[in-house]
Every structure is written in structure tokens, then in C-alpha cells.
Design a protein around this motif. Structure first.
Motif, PDB file in Angstrom:
ATOM      1  N   LYS B   8      37.416  31.240  44.967  1.00 27.64           N
ATOM      2  CA  LYS B   8      38.160  32.492  45.154  1.00 27.64           C
ATOM      3  C   LYS B   8      39.655  32.173  45.179  1.00 27.64           C
ATOM      4  O   LYS B   8      40.244  32.017  46.253  1.00 27.64           O
ATOM      5  CB  LYS B   8      37.696  33.160  46.454  1.00 27.64           C
ATOM      6  CG  LYS B   8      38.219  34.573  46.607  1.00 27.64           C
ATOM      7  CD  LYS B   8      37.592  35.231  47.830  1.00 27.64           C
ATOM      8  CE  LYS B   8      38.137  36.642  48.012  1.00 27.64           C
ATOM      9  NZ  LYS B   8      37.579  37.295  49.184  1.00 27.64           N
ATOM     10  N   PRO B   9      40.265  32.040  43.995  1.00 26.98           N
ATOM     11  CA  PRO B   9      41.688  31.695  43.939  1.00 26.98           C
ATOM     12  C   PRO B   9      42.544  32.847  44.458  1.00 26.98           C
ATOM     13  O   PRO B   9      42.093  33.992  44.500  1.00 26.98           O
ATOM     14  CB  PRO B   9      41.929  31.477  42.437  1.00 26.98           C
ATOM     15  CG  PRO B   9      40.853  32.232  41.752  1.00 26.98           C
ATOM     16  CD  PRO B   9      39.675  32.226  42.665  1.00 26.98           C
ATOM     17  N   SER B  10      43.780  32.504  44.830  1.00 27.62           N
ATOM     18  CA  SER B  10      44.652  33.545  45.359  1.00 27.62           C
ATOM     19  C   SER B  10      45.799  33.876  44.413  1.00 27.62           C
ATOM     20  O   SER B  10      46.655  34.686  44.732  1.00 27.62           O
ATOM     21  CB  SER B  10      45.197  33.137  46.733  1.00 27.62           C
ATOM     22  OG  SER B  10      45.823  31.875  46.622  1.00 27.62           O
ATOM     23  N   SER B  11      45.826  33.231  43.240  1.00 20.69           N
ATOM     24  CA  SER B  11      46.853  33.595  42.253  1.00 20.69           C
ATOM     25  C   SER B  11      46.231  33.622  40.867  1.00 20.69           C
ATOM     26  O   SER B  11      45.165  33.028  40.616  1.00 20.69           O
ATOM     27  CB  SER B  11      47.997  32.580  42.281  1.00 20.69           C
ATOM     28  OG  SER B  11      47.564  31.361  41.688  1.00 20.69           O
ATOM     29  N   ILE B  12      46.926  34.305  39.961  1.00 21.90           N
ATOM     30  CA  ILE B  12      46.423  34.388  38.590  1.00 21.90           C
ATOM     31  C   ILE B  12      46.385  32.993  37.954  1.00 21.90           C
ATOM     32  O   ILE B  12      45.403  32.648  37.273  1.00 21.90           O
ATOM     33  CB  ILE B  12      47.307  35.348  37.758  1.00 21.90           C
ATOM     34  CG1 ILE B  12      47.132  36.783  38.292  1.00 21.90           C
ATOM     35  CG2 ILE B  12      46.949  35.291  36.274  1.00 21.90           C
ATOM     36  CD1 ILE B  12      48.112  37.783  37.698  1.00 21.90           C
ATOM     37  N   ASP B  13      47.400  32.208  38.216  1.00 21.68           N
ATOM     38  CA  ASP B  13      47.427  30.865  37.627  1.00 21.68           C
ATOM     39  C   ASP B  13      46.222  30.032  38.065  1.00 21.68           C
ATOM     40  O   ASP B  13      45.586  29.356  37.257  1.00 21.68           O
ATOM     41  CB  ASP B  13      48.722  30.136  38.020  1.00 21.68           C
ATOM     42  CG  ASP B  13      49.935  30.734  37.298  1.00 21.68           C
ATOM     43  OD1 ASP B  13      49.710  31.515  36.330  1.00 21.68           O
ATOM     44  OD2 ASP B  13      51.071  30.449  37.718  1.00 21.68           O
ATOM     45  N   LEU B  47      31.379  30.798  39.566  1.00 21.52           N
ATOM     46  CA  LEU B  47      31.919  32.160  39.604  1.00 21.52           C
ATOM     47  C   LEU B  47      33.338  32.096  40.153  1.00 21.52           C
ATOM     48  O   LEU B  47      33.574  31.494  41.207  1.00 21.52           O
ATOM     49  CB  LEU B  47      31.085  33.049  40.522  1.00 21.52           C
ATOM     50  CG  LEU B  47      29.780  33.638  39.989  1.00 21.52           C
ATOM     51  CD1 LEU B  47      29.232  34.655  40.993  1.00 21.52           C
ATOM     52  CD2 LEU B  47      29.960  34.283  38.629  1.00 21.52           C
ATOM     53  N   VAL B  48      34.241  32.706  39.414  1.00 20.69           N
ATOM     54  CA  VAL B  48      35.637  32.737  39.850  1.00 20.69           C
ATOM     55  C   VAL B  48      35.942  34.161  40.301  1.00 20.69           C
ATOM     56  O   VAL B  48      36.111  35.063  39.469  1.00 20.69           O
ATOM     57  CB  VAL B  48      36.574  32.306  38.701  1.00 20.69           C
ATOM     58  CG1 VAL B  48      38.027  32.345  39.179  1.00 20.69           C
ATOM     59  CG2 VAL B  48      36.190  30.921  38.197  1.00 20.69           C
ATOM     60  N   SER B  49      35.974  34.342  41.593  1.00 16.48           N
ATOM     61  CA  SER B  49      36.229  35.686  42.116  1.00 16.48           C
ATOM     62  C   SER B  49      37.701  36.036  41.959  1.00 16.48           C
ATOM     63  O   SER B  49      38.580  35.231  42.290  1.00 16.48           O
ATOM     64  CB  SER B  49      35.838  35.748  43.593  1.00 16.48           C
ATOM     65  OG  SER B  49      36.325  36.947  44.146  1.00 16.48           O
ATOM     66  N   LEU B  50      37.960  37.227  41.466  1.00 20.52           N
ATOM     67  CA  LEU B  50      39.343  37.669  41.282  1.00 20.52           C
ATOM     68  C   LEU B  50      39.794  38.571  42.433  1.00 20.52           C
ATOM     69  O   LEU B  50      40.901  39.098  42.416  1.00 20.52           O
ATOM     70  CB  LEU B  50      39.469  38.422  39.952  1.00 20.52           C
ATOM     71  CG  LEU B  50      38.980  37.671  38.701  1.00 20.52           C
ATOM     72  CD1 LEU B  50      39.152  38.532  37.459  1.00 20.52           C
ATOM     73  CD2 LEU B  50      39.736  36.346  38.539  1.00 20.52           C
ATOM     74  N   SER B  51      38.915  38.715  43.434  1.00 19.78           N
ATOM     75  CA  SER B  51      39.208  39.726  44.453  1.00 19.78           C
ATOM     76  C   SER B  51      40.215  39.242  45.502  1.00 19.78           C
ATOM     77  O   SER B  51      40.654  40.030  46.329  1.00 19.78           O
ATOM     78  CB  SER B  51      37.908  40.186  45.134  1.00 19.78           C
ATOM     79  OG  SER B  51      37.314  39.098  45.797  1.00 19.78           O
ATOM     80  N   GLY B  52      40.592  37.957  45.448  1.00 21.36           N
ATOM     81  CA  GLY B  52      41.576  37.471  46.428  1.00 21.36           C
ATOM     82  C   GLY B  52      42.985  37.395  45.868  1.00 21.36           C
ATOM     83  O   GLY B  52      43.862  36.778  46.477  1.00 21.36           O
ATOM     84  N   ILE B  53      43.200  37.985  44.695  1.00 23.20           N
ATOM     85  CA  ILE B  53      44.502  37.845  44.044  1.00 23.20           C
ATOM     86  C   ILE B  53      45.327  39.107  44.290  1.00 23.20           C
ATOM     87  O   ILE B  53      45.136  40.138  43.645  1.00 23.20           O
ATOM     88  CB  ILE B  53      44.325  37.594  42.528  1.00 23.20           C
ATOM     89  CG1 ILE B  53      43.435  36.367  42.319  1.00 23.20           C
ATOM     90  CG2 ILE B  53      45.688  37.422  41.858  1.00 23.20           C
ATOM     91  CD1 ILE B  53      43.047  36.118  40.878  1.00 23.20           C
ATOM     92  N   ALA B  54      46.263  39.013  45.213  1.00 21.28           N
ATOM     93  CA  ALA B  54      47.013  40.202  45.636  1.00 21.28           C
ATOM     94  C   ALA B  54      47.831  40.776  44.485  1.00 21.28           C
ATOM     95  O   ALA B  54      47.973  42.004  44.371  1.00 21.28           O
ATOM     96  CB  ALA B  54      47.926  39.846  46.806  1.00 21.28           C
ATOM     97  N   GLU B  55      48.363  39.920  43.606  1.00 18.80           N
ATOM     98  CA  GLU B  55      49.240  40.419  42.538  1.00 18.80           C
ATOM     99  C   GLU B  55      48.482  41.238  41.496  1.00 18.80           C
ATOM    100  O   GLU B  55      49.089  41.854  40.617  1.00 18.80           O
ATOM    101  CB  GLU B  55      49.967  39.239  41.856  1.00 18.80           C
ATOM    102  CG  GLU B  55      49.013  38.213  41.277  1.00 18.80           C
ATOM    103  CD  GLU B  55      49.715  36.919  40.831  1.00 18.80           C
ATOM    104  OE1 GLU B  55      50.634  36.998  39.997  1.00 18.80           O
ATOM    105  OE2 GLU B  55      49.308  35.839  41.313  1.00 18.80           O
ATOM    106  N   MET B  56      47.142  41.232  41.564  1.00 13.34           N
ATOM    107  CA  MET B  56      46.350  42.026  40.619  1.00 13.34           C
ATOM    108  C   MET B  56      45.887  43.356  41.212  1.00 13.34           C
ATOM    109  O   MET B  56      45.029  44.023  40.650  1.00 13.34           O
ATOM    110  CB  MET B  56      45.117  41.240  40.164  1.00 13.34           C
ATOM    111  CG  MET B  56      45.434  40.271  39.026  1.00 13.34           C
ATOM    112  SD  MET B  56      44.006  39.254  38.576  1.00 13.34           S
ATOM    113  CE  MET B  56      42.749  40.455  38.245  1.00 13.34           C
ATOM    114  N   LYS B  57      46.422  43.702  42.341  1.00 13.12           N
ATOM    115  CA  LYS B  57      45.943  44.932  42.991  1.00 13.12           C
ATOM    116  C   LYS B  57      47.061  45.933  43.159  1.00 13.12           C
ATOM    117  O   LYS B  57      48.205  45.560  43.393  1.00 13.12           O
ATOM    118  CB  LYS B  57      45.366  44.595  44.372  1.00 13.12           C
ATOM    119  CG  LYS B  57      44.077  43.819  44.300  1.00 13.12           C
ATOM    120  CD  LYS B  57      43.479  43.611  45.666  1.00 13.12           C
ATOM    121  CE  LYS B  57      42.212  42.795  45.520  1.00 13.12           C
ATOM    122  NZ  LYS B  57      41.515  42.639  46.787  1.00 13.12           N
ATOM    123  N   GLY B  58      46.691  47.188  43.048  1.00 20.91           N
ATOM    124  CA  GLY B  58      47.641  48.236  43.368  1.00 20.91           C
ATOM    125  C   GLY B  58      47.916  49.179  42.220  1.00 20.91           C
ATOM    126  O   GLY B  58      47.589  48.905  41.059  1.00 20.91           O
TER     127      GLY B  58
END
Lengths: 787, 262
Positions: B8-13, B47-58
Motif C-alpha cells: 500500500k504505497p503512499s505516493s504515485i511514484d 496487489l498494489v493498493s492505490l487507496s493510501g495515495i493522498a495526491e490521487m484523491k479529491g
């Protein structure tokens, strides 16, 4: 006036406290020390010859305890059928063997081929994927007409054909019926399909087998509507375990609608395997498994003819039905299209000549068996649809045509072998007219039309046979079991009662309603009575809950046992008050001597029975516990009149139910709130059948509606607020409570009302459509409008 | 479900790096992928969860463009786009049930491109731009047929930019069982003309009904498209509707959308 306690009071359902707070105890909540898990490898083809099953690689997988195949079950019996139908020519039906695990052939998608028992469920699933199957595809037969053609692939090679039986009822009526139809002034004919359904109870099936090596006793925990029946069928016919060495427990059961009546292979497997590996074995169906292994319902294809004389009196009814049995005979499958269907073909009408023909057919599909209403919805649907069609053809009012032909004198012996004890069909119709506001329909239709919608009104008058049934009668009709019920009523020393009943609630609220009856009889608070059910080690015997029989049969057994309790308690009270038995009266929880002010409380009598210091020991045993078995002398015959109003969007074919009113005659009602709920649920299920639900196979026998993505269940938004009324009551004449049963009525009464309403709506818009087969999905309605 | 690694990464990179591994699979809200895994119909190693990436929300509106992060849930869009793009908010608010709307994301829906999903109609009908970690893709170039998109292996939808039209409306006719769109039509009238995007109907997935667009460009009224129809050929046929029925519904729903947007 509604009562606030006892019979007639709307006590809140006491079981709901645990159901609504997540503290129920369902079979899947049970976990036993050392239990292993089973995963069934199921056929993905509808018909195939098993040439080989190689389990070697799978056996070596991590956690595998043992893998079973059909070969392991050669020494045990097959899954039995509980009903034998005799055909038109006096011959028994064709009855194929139904192995626990497929042997030789697979016969439907979902047929279990092998069972992997492992330490964890994931390990069992992993190992199942490593089993190498060599299955030779065979052509499948799905369509019933095709299955009966010469040269059709045979589902069972050892039977002469795919015809299970060709049944005529009543065979002796046939010539008179043919003659009446030939000489009729008018004959209305209708071809229709009663769509195949999947029950989909909220709780999927679960089975846990356990074996105690020390006692040699097997225990099965299972999601069953009738644990004693499972004990009998599985013990006596499959595994050869005597009843005293076999305990079957069904704790809380989360809905069944019929699908949990039957004895299933998974139950026998878990019980057998637990002994074989000497560990508990647990199986919990996935929802996908439920779709392809729970018995399906309905699936009839029918032609019905209704003959009328020049005055519009019904003179004859003739029906020809193909009934799908699926690949094997499920427990009660043969009885559904015959004795639960043919016997109801008179409906509420005095038609003098009736003949019903049913051909039951094997196909490469999941077995079909009883589903809420079981046979009776099929009967009501065809009859009420053809009457509606006749009214349109003759240009007469559909209600007037029904009223004109109603049976009005009781008891009434129908031409299809049953005797209605009581009823008043004009009274239920009067009630319906009162609550349904037919007078306002024209204005409502005008408003709909202004909004671009078509509005229709549909009527249905159903009758059903409930409280099954007299054992002697069902025995003559082919049942291999009796259909009585038992109850033991145990009074404790301090006056509380425990009822051990053979009925078994799977949502009906027995824990609330049964105590209300005893509270009424003794004059005590219903909270002093507790219900024990669902465990063969606690209840003497039980035939279970289905066919709206629990209160009519199980409740009657409880009444009989309670009457014995009261009779004995009166003797004790007479002794305590030094009076004669005959002078003792029981009222409001106290025994008194007639004409005196002498009285002794219920609790004091109970205490005396268990602390017999002052007790007529020479005449009476201590203690206060009685058992009764009750076998009714007839079915009960609930009936009612339903009205449905729909709107159809002519652009899309979308049907919405705008109003739904139900006037039922259930005889006496113990808990009006629970009865309302049963009717609501039944109507919802009937609306599901009428508008939404369709179990569909492709021509290769693949189940197309194998998940909720394609099988449409009714949801809250699909149904209106119902108006239900059961004030019109003719109490049953032959059971002590005067009750008839209410569990299936809604599911029987609603589909014809919905379909009649849609046809009415379409014709009001100028369409010539006379029939659409259920479910009346938007695409089907639209297609019918284009024709 | 088979075993898999979960990150569960926290950035897009970090997510892009994680998706570069063998047999890695991006996980958005999981409303399609998780049931697929439970059925053992997919077997990703990671599985790479994208749900922890703050910059992808909003959800943000600026200069007539609504930008929605790829990891934004349907429920968030329904709530936060209600003022700026009501037709889109209404569409989001009617996807699935509350559980689906609270977990499912716009990026996940577009990347999956289910032929019966609602969002592809909105993206195509609005002339949206799909923004990924690597590039920007016009909606017209993004959808490549059922369950197929222009996304490369490991490419992540980081945001979707919707030009807000002058008027728009989405009409969804629900498949009775799944409540996905049996047919859904998104109509938008903007500065560049009218776009009509149809989901649920075609074997090729979401498509633009150009004939209706042309007719509506000069006269945005139901009368302009009266009598127009799409050919039944190429429509989906299944338990819930024939090709002809779906083709018919395209016409009905387009008229209703135009009427509602007028």
C-alpha cells in the motif's frame, strides 16, 4: 378489539432480539475442536461420463487429510426420495439412484464429483484444483419437450427414458372432462410457463458432521427445516445409522422457503467423512454453490383449458403439464406437481369436471423440489390466468365471473379428491373490495395515462391446502413418511413451561407464537413458556416446518399435550382443595372450585407435582410432563382475494407495482403482526417470481443465472406498501385452534394478480397481448408489445 | 482467493515502482477485483493498493474544469461535485449501493472499462481527459472496447479532468439483477457541440452516437432525434434484453436525457 396477550395479541418477536443483534446461533457459527474442512469439486459440465479421477497430486498437497470420490460411497445407499407417485397406468414412477458423490456420470452443473477434506478451507480448495478429471462430455438435455423425444440423450442410462411418470388426476374423470369440453359453449385455452426459481435464503446451507468413537454416536449439525426427517432419511436409507446413534441438530436457521426441507448429499458426506477420518468435518456453501446445488423450484410448462356453458358457469378444466425434476429426485420432488398441484386445481370454484395430467421429466439440471407454496402456486397461477383470459374473451367483469362460480357451500368435495372443510370466498372478495378502492381505479388510471403510463388492475382468488396432512391420506398418495407432529410440554416445579416441538422455525416466529397459545390456555404470561426445537436429542419426533403446517399441526400437538397437562393439574388441584376433579376450573392462571371461593394458583399446583408432600400418589404419578402426537383429519384450506395495480412504462416495458391489497382467510390468527409479516414476505416473493426472478440454463446445461449479477432478487424498492387484511375468517373445523396457516399464501396469491394487472394495463393501451410468461421483465413486456 | 503480496504505497511514484514488479496488479476500491479474486478467476502475485495515495484523491473545480483524483470514491464525487457538475454527481450517486460507492473509485471504474459501467459514459460524454502517471489521454482515445483501454501495463489513472458542459444529463436503465446499466446514455451540451455517450448497449463497450450528436448540435431538443435509432446489429444480447431492445432503449434514454438537460 386487538388483544394484548395470548391468542390474538401482536406480541413482538422475542427471537428478533438475538437475530437483530448478531447473537443468533446459526450452523456456521458452530466450530468444533479439531474440525477439518471439506470443499466439493463440482461438475462444470451438465452431462458427462467420468472416465477417471486422479487424486494423486492433490493428496500430496499441504494440509490434505483425505480425498473422497464416488467409489468411497459404493457400500452406502443413495439419497432417497420420500414420495412415490403411481402413474396413470398403475405403475410406480421411475426412480433413479442418487449417489452421494457422482459415480459413473455427472448429470448437472454442480453435481459433486470429489470431496477434499483438509486442515483449512483454502488448502482444500487448492488441492481440489490439483485433481485431474477425465470426463467425457455427453450431449445434455435441458428442454423438457426435447427430453421426452425418442432418441433424446438419457439422463439415467438405466431408466427406459427421461419420463419419471405420466400422471392422471383423477384418471376416472378424463372421459367426462373431454366430453364437457367438446360440448362447451366457450373454451379458453392458455399456454404458460411457471418459471424456474432459486430459493436464495439469506443463510446458505451448512453441514458439520461429528463422530464420537467412545459412544459410536454420529452428530450432524445442519441448516434444516426438519432435523428429524434428515435423521430418518440419512440414517435409515443412506448411511445405515440407527436413530439412537444419530443426532441431528438444526440451530437457528436463516430462511429456507422449502429449500432446506430436503436431505442433501453434503449432509450425508459430512456425517460419513467425520467417522471415516474421526474428526469433525465442516462444509459451508458459498453463494455460488447454493445456486447450483440447492434444489430449485417451480419449472412447469402447462396448457390449461377452461370450458364454460352459455351462462358463463365453469363446466370443465383440463390441464397438461410438463414438470421438471432436474437430474435426480429430490426428497419431495414427485409430490409437488402431483398431490400439491393437481388436488388444488378446483381453486375456489364449483367446476364439476376436472382432469390434470402431469408428465415429470428428468433433465441435466439441478433437482427441482418444493419452493414456498410448492405446487399450489402453479395451480393457482394457471387457473387464475385462464379465468382472467376467459373474462376478457367473453367481455365480462373478472370479479363477477369469479363470484358467479365460487363454491358457497361447505364442506365441499372437489372433483380432484379433496374436501374443503370451510371457507367464504365472497366474504374475502368483499373485504378486498373494501380495502382496494376499486371505485377509485378509473381516476388513478387517468392520472397514470396523463403521465404517459399504462395502469392495470389484476385480481386473483387463490386457495391452498396447508397443514399437511392426514398421514393416512398422504400414505395413499405415495408419501413414504407420516405427516403428524409431536410435542412434549414440560412444566417445571416453579410453573414455567418448556415446549419441545417437532416444528422448527426458520424465520416464522414459533418462539413467540407457540407460547401465546399456552398462555391463553392456562391464563399465564407468555414469558413463562419457552420453546425448544431443532434437536433430535431433545424433541421426541418431528416432521418439521413446511407447507404452512407448524401451527396447524405442530401447534395442535402442543395444544393436545397442554390439555393433558391441564387435566392432570386439575386432579392435583382437586386433591389440594379436597374437591372433585369435575368441579375444578382453570382461569387466569388459577384453579378454583366451581361455586366456591376456593382457589389455588398455577404455580402452587406445579410445585405440588414436584414436591409431592401432599399429593394423591396412589392415583397420580408426580411430575408434570406430557407428550402428544397430532395427526390431522384433513388439510386446512386458507384462501383469499388479492388485487394488484401496476403501471407500465410503454416506452421501456418497465412494470412498477403501485398498490397491492390482500384479503386472506387464515381462520383464527394467533399473532396478527407475525401473520402480516408472513403475508408481506410471501407477496414480495411472488412479485419476485412475477417480475424479476428467472433461473435460466443455456442449451448445453450451463446455468446462466448463476449469481446475483444475473439472478434478480426482489428488493425493497421493487415492492409497494401492502394493505393486508385477515379479518374475514372461517376457522378450520377440524384442528383445536381453528387455524389454517399463512406462510405460503402471499407467494401463491400474488403472481397471478401481478400478471393479470400487467395484461390489463397493456390492453388498456390498445395492445392485443393476452399473455406474457414470467418474469415480466422490461425486455419481455416491451417485446410482447411489439408483437 | 489465492495468496498474494499486498503493498500500500503512499505516493504515485512508489505505486508505479511497485507495479513494475512481475504479475503486479493495481487495486483501486476493489469492487470488481476483489470478487474476481474470491472466485479464483485472477491470480496476481502482488496487489498494489492505490487507496493510501493522498495526491490521487479529491474533487476540485477551476476555470470550468472539474478535476477528480483517480482514487476518489463515487460517494465523494456524488457529494462534492453536486454543485459544480450535478449530472456527474447524480451519476456517481447512483452507482451500485452505498458499500460500492464508498469503496469504488473513478480511476478503478475507468481502468476496468466494464461495458455496463456508468463512468465511461460520463467520461466519453463529457469529453474528459484521463490523466495518468505518464501522460494525458483524451476520452475519445481511451476506451478500446469491452474491458480494454489505452492504458499501458502498470499505468495508473491519477486524475480525470471533466470540462463542465452547459447542460448535461445521464439516464440509466438498470439491469434488473446487477443494477448495472442495461443501457445508459450521457448527453452533454457544451461549447464544442453536443456529445452523446452510450454504455451498456454495445459489444464494443461505450460509444458515441454521432448521428444523434449531429442532430442535437443544431437543435437541442427531443424533436431533433425523434425517429433516429441505432442499429441493433452489434448490440449486446443476454438474459436481460435482446439487441433490438437495447437499440430501442438507446433512443428512449437519449430523448429522456435531452429532455432532462433542456
Amino acid at each position: 378489539m386487538p388483544k394484548d396477550s395470548g391468542i390474538g395479541a401482536s406480541d413482538k418477536r422475542r427471537e428478533d432480539v438475538r437475530f437483530l443483534t448478531g447473537t443468533g446461533n446459526y450452523t456456521d457459527d458452530i466450530n468444533m475442536a479439531g474440525q477439518a474442512y471439506v470443499h466439493f469439486l463440482r461438475s462444470d459440465v451438465a452431462h458427462g461420463r467420468i472416465n477417471g479421477i486422479d487424486t494423486a497430486a492433490a493428496e500430496a498437497m499441504p494440509g490434505v487429510v483425505r480425498i473422497f470420490t464416488g467409489a468411497d460411497f459404493e457400500a452406502v445407499g443413495g439419497i432417497p426420495c420420500g414420495w412415490q407417485v403411481t402413474d396413470r397406468h398403475g405403475n410406480p414412477m421411475q426412480e433413479p439412484r442418487h449417489p452421494v458423490l457422482a459415480h459413473g456420470k455427472v448429470r448437472h452443473v454442480g453435481d459433486p464429483i470429489a470431496a477434499v477434506v483438509a486442515e483449512t478451507l483454502a488448502q482444500a480448495r487448492d488441492a481440489a484444483e490439483a485433481i485431474k478429471l477425465d470426463i467425457e462430455d455427453l450431449p445434455a438435455v435441458v428442454d423438457m419437450k426435447a427430453a421426452l423425444e425418442d432418441g433424446a440423450p438419457k439422463v439415467h442410462d438405466d431408466l427406459t427414458s427421461n419420463l419419471c411418470y405420466d400422471w392422471g388426476f383423477v384418471e376416472d374423470n378424463k372421459d367426462a372432462v373431454d366430453q364437457a369440453i367438446r360440448s362447451a359453449a366457450h373454451v379458453t385455452t392458455l399456454d404458460l410457463v411457471n418459471n424456474r426459481l432459486i430459493a436464495n435464503p439469506m443463510e446458505p446451507r451448512v453441514a458439520i458432521g461429528a463422530f464420537d468413537r467412545a459412544s459410536g454416536e454420529s452428530t450432524l449439525y445442519t441448516t434444516s427445516q426438519n432435523p428429524h426427517v434428515i435423521r430418518l432419511l440419512m440414517g435409515a436409507f443412506v448411511l445405515g445409522i440407527p436413530e439412537h446413534k444419530l443426532r441431528v441438530v438444526s440451530p437457528d436457521v436463516g430462511g429456507g422457503f422449502g429449500s432446506k426441507i430436503f436431505h442433501y448429499a453434503e449432509e450425508a458426506f459430512c456425517t460419513f467423512a467425520a467417522k471415516a477420518i474421526n474428526r469433525p468435518v465442516k462444509w459451508t456453501a458459498t453463494r455460488s454453490e447454493a445456486f447450483m446445488s440447492d434444489a430449485h423450484g417451480r419449472d412447469h410448462v402447462t396448457r390449461i383449458e377452461l370450458a364454460l356453458d352459455g351462462d358463463n358457469n365453469f363446466t370443465a378444466i383440463r390441464t397438461e403439464t410438463l414438470a421438471n425434476m432436474g437430474a435426480y429426485l429430490s426428497t419431495f420432488a414427485p409430490s409437488v406437481p402431483t398431490y400439491l398441484h393437481g388436488t388444488l386445481m378446483a381453486g375456489c370454484y364449483k367446476t364439476p369436471n376436472i382432469y390434470v395430467n402431469v408428465k415429470a421429466v428428468f433433465t441435466n439440471t439441478v433437482p427441482v423440489d418444493a419452493y414456498r407454496g410448492a405446487g399450489r402456486p402453479e395451480a393457482s397461477y394457471q387457473l387464475e390466468r385462464v379465468i382472467d383470459k376467459a373474462a376478457r374473451e367473453l367481455g365480462v367483469d373478472p370479479i363477477a365471473l369469479r363470484r358467479q362460480n365460487f363454491i358457497t357451500e361447505f364442506p365441499y368435495a372437489t372433483p380432484v379428491a379433496v374436501e374443503y372443510d370451510t371457507g367464504d370466498y365472497n366474504a374475502t372478495m368483499d373485504t378486498l373490495e373494501k380495502i382496494a378502492d376499486f371505485g377509485g381505479f378509473a381516476a388513478r388510471r387517468a392520472a397514470s395515462e396523463k403521465a404517459g403510463k399504462l395502469r392495470g388492475l389484476g385480481i386473483n382468488c387463490y386457495i391452498e391446502a396447508c397443514g399437511i396432512a392426514p398421514s393416512s391420506l398422504v400414505g395413499q398418495l405415495g408419501a413414504r413418511a407420516g405427516l403428524y407432529e409431536s410435542a412434549t410440554v414440560r412444566v417445571n416445579a416453579t410453573g414455567g413451561l418448556v415446549v419441545m416441538t417437532g416444528s422448527h422455525s426458520h424465520g416464522q416466529g414459533h418462539e413467540t407464537t407457540f407460547p401465546q397459545v399456552i398462555a391463553e390456555m392456562i391464563g399465564i404470561d407468555a414469558g413463562m413458556v419457552e420453546i425448544v426445537h431443532g434437536d433430535t436429542s431433545k424433541v421426541p419426533m418431528g416432521l418439521g416446518t413446511y407447507g404452512s403446517r407448524s401451527l396447524a399441526v405442530g401447534g395442535s400437538a402442543m395444544v393436545r399435550a397442554t390439555e393433558k397437562i391441564i387435566a392432570k393439574a386439575k386432579k392435583i388441584a382437586a386433591h389440594l382443595m379436597e374437591a372433585s376433579d369435575a368441579d375444578i376450573e382453570l382461569k387466569d392462571g388459577a384453579f378454583s372450585v366451581a361455586g366456591t371461593d376456593k382457589s389455588v394458583a398455577w404455580g402452587d399446583v406445579c410445585l405440588a407435582a414436584y414436591v409431592p408432600h401432599n399429593y394423591p400418589l396412589e392415583e397420580l404419578e408426580p411430575g408434570l410432563e406430557e407428550t402428544a402426537f397430532y395427526d390431522p383429519s384433513n388439510f386446512t384450506y386458507p384462501a383469499g382475494a388479492y388485487a394488484c395495480e401496476v403501471e407500465v412504462d410503454p416506452e421501456t416495458g418497465q412494470v412498477t407495482i403501485e398498490r397491492f391489497c390482500a384479503a386472506d382467510d387464515f381462520g383464527n390468527v394467533v399473532n396478527p403482526m407475525i401473520v402480516d409479516g408472513q403475508v408481506h414476505g410471501g407477496i414480495g416473493q411472488g412479485i419476485g417470481q412475477a417480475l424479476l426472478e428467472a433461473c435460466a440454463y443455456d442449451e448445453d446445461g450451463q446455468l446462466l443465472s448463476a449469481s446475483y449479477m444475473d439472478y434478480a432478487m426482489p428488493r425493497a424498492g421493487d415492492v409497494p406498501f401492502y394493505k393486508v387484511d385477515h379479518s374475514s375468517s372461517t376457522p378450520c373445523t377440524h384442528n383445536p385452534l381453528g387455524v389454517k396457516g399463512c406462510g405460503e399464501a402471499g407467494a401463491i396469491g400474488s403472481p397471478p394478480a401481478v400478471v393479470n394487472a400487467v395484461i390489463d394495463a397493456l390492453q388498456s393501451g390498445g395492445s392485443k397481448v393476452t399473455h406474457i410468461d414470467m418474469p415480466l421483465s422490461p425486455s419481455r413486456v416491451w417485446a410482447a408489445m411489439q408483437a | 482467493m489465492y495468496n498474494f503480496e499486498f503493498v500500500k504505497p503512499s505516493s504515485i511514484d512508489e505505486a508505479v515502482a511497485a507495479l513494475g514488479e512481475d504479475e503486479a496488479q493495481a487495486l483501486g476500491g476493489g469492487q470488481t477485483l476483489i470478487p474476481t479474486l474470491k472466485q479464483r478467476l485472477a491470480r496476481p502475485a502482488r496487489l498494489v493498493s492505490l487507496s493510501g495515495i493522498a495526491e490521487m484523491k479529491g474533487v476540485g473545480a477551476e476555470g470550468g474544469v472539474l478535476t477528480i483524483g483517480g482514487g476518489t470514491s463515487h460517494a465523494t464525487v456524488a457529494a462534492e461535485a453536486a454543485g459544480s457538475y450535478p449530472a456527474l454527481a447524480a451519476l456517481a450517486g447512483n452507482i451500485g449501493d452505498p458499500a460500492v460507492r464508498n469503496r469504488g473509485t473513478i480511476g478503478g471504474s475507468l481502468a476496468n472499462n466494464d461495458p455496463s459501467a456508468c463512468y465511461p459514459a460520463a467520461a466519453l460524454g463529457s469529453g474528459a481527459t484521463i490523466v495518468t502517471n505518464a501522460r494525458e489521454i483524451a476520452a475519445d482515445d481511451f476506451f478500446k472496447g469491452m474491458f480494454t483501454t489505452a492504458l499501458e501495463e502498470g499505468e495508473i489513472i491519477t486524475a480525470v479532468r471533466f470540462p463542465v458542459p452547459q447542460a448535461a444529463n445521464y439516464q440509466k436503465f438498470e439491469q434488473p439483477a446487477s443494477r448495472f446499466a442495461l443501457v445508459g446514455v450521457f448527453v452533454a451540451r457544451g461549447g464544442d457541440g453536443v456529445r452523446v455517450a452510450v454504455t451498456g448497449a454495445s459489444e464494443e463497450g461505450v460509444f458515441r452516437w454521432s448521428e444523434a450528436e449531429a442532430a442535437l448540435a443544431s437543435d437541442f431538443s427531443t424533436g431533433a432525434i425523434e425517429g433516429l435509432s441505432v442499429p441493433a446489429d452489434g448490440m449486446i444480447a443476454d438474459l436481460h434484453g435482446s439487441k433490438a431492445y437495447r437499440a430501442h432503449l438507446v433512443g428512449v434514454l437519449t430523448r429522456r436525457a435531452v429532455s432532462a438537460a433542456s
